[in-house]
Design a protein around this motif. Structure first.
Motif, PDB file in Angstrom:
ATOM      1  N   HIS A   7      10.857   8.615  -6.008  1.00  0.00           N
ATOM      2  CA  HIS A   7       9.410   8.570  -5.828  1.00  0.00           C
ATOM      3  C   HIS A   7       8.947   7.124  -5.819  1.00  0.00           C
ATOM      4  O   HIS A   7       9.402   6.314  -6.618  1.00  0.00           O
ATOM      5  N   THR A   8       8.052   6.797  -4.895  1.00  0.00           N
ATOM      6  CA  THR A   8       7.422   5.487  -4.858  1.00  0.00           C
ATOM      7  C   THR A   8       5.949   5.643  -4.516  1.00  0.00           C
ATOM      8  O   THR A   8       5.575   6.534  -3.745  1.00  0.00           O
ATOM      9  N   ASP A   9       5.125   4.784  -5.085  1.00  0.00           N
ATOM     10  CA  ASP A   9       3.701   4.767  -4.741  1.00  0.00           C
ATOM     11  C   ASP A   9       3.456   4.030  -3.423  1.00  0.00           C
ATOM     12  O   ASP A   9       2.339   4.010  -2.928  1.00  0.00           O
ATOM     13  N   ASN A  10       4.507   3.427  -2.853  1.00  0.00           N
ATOM     14  CA  ASN A  10       4.383   2.667  -1.612  1.00  0.00           C
ATOM     15  C   ASN A  10       4.602   3.520  -0.362  1.00  0.00           C
ATOM     16  O   ASN A  10       4.711   2.986   0.737  1.00  0.00           O
ATOM     17  N   ALA A  61       9.891   2.098   2.513  1.00  0.00           N
ATOM     18  CA  ALA A  61       9.483   2.058   1.105  1.00  0.00           C
ATOM     19  C   ALA A  61      10.312   3.028   0.259  1.00  0.00           C
ATOM     20  O   ALA A  61      10.709   2.709  -0.864  1.00  0.00           O
ATOM     21  N   GLU A  65      13.040   2.049  -2.705  1.00  0.00           N
ATOM     22  CA  GLU A  65      12.990   2.633  -4.060  1.00  0.00           C
ATOM     23  C   GLU A  65      14.362   3.158  -4.475  1.00  0.00           C
ATOM     24  O   GLU A  65      14.704   3.161  -5.652  1.00  0.00           O
TER      25      GLU A  65
END
Length: 79
Positions: A7-10, A61, A65
């Motif tokens: 999981h990435t916020d990007n 992205a 991650e």
């Protein structure tokens, strides 16, 4: 079998019962990406070229991650 959820916020957040990516048995499986800007949560309203660049940025992205790059990609399908 070893499973890790990535999981990435990007990249856009997963909507529904799935993850951005799952790493299993040495492979990373990334969910389909559309041209959503993760900062706004909105689809990029522009040319196909700009939308394609946003979709690829989302994939990059997620790969980052997982400590991977496009050089690590073995197979992809683009619609």
């Amino acid at each position: 079998m070893s499973v890790q959820y990535i999981h990435t916020d990007n990249a856009p957040q997963a909507i529904g019962p799935y993850s951005q990516a799952v790493k299993a048995n040495g492979f990373l499986y990334i969910s389909g990406q559309i041209p959503v800007d993760p900062a706004t949560g909105s689809v990029v309203e522009a040319s196909y070229s700009v939308q394609t660049k946003q979709s690829m940025a989302n994939l990059a992205a997620i790969l980052k991650e997982a400590d991977l790059t496009f050089a690590d990609v073995v197979k992809t399908t683009i619609f």
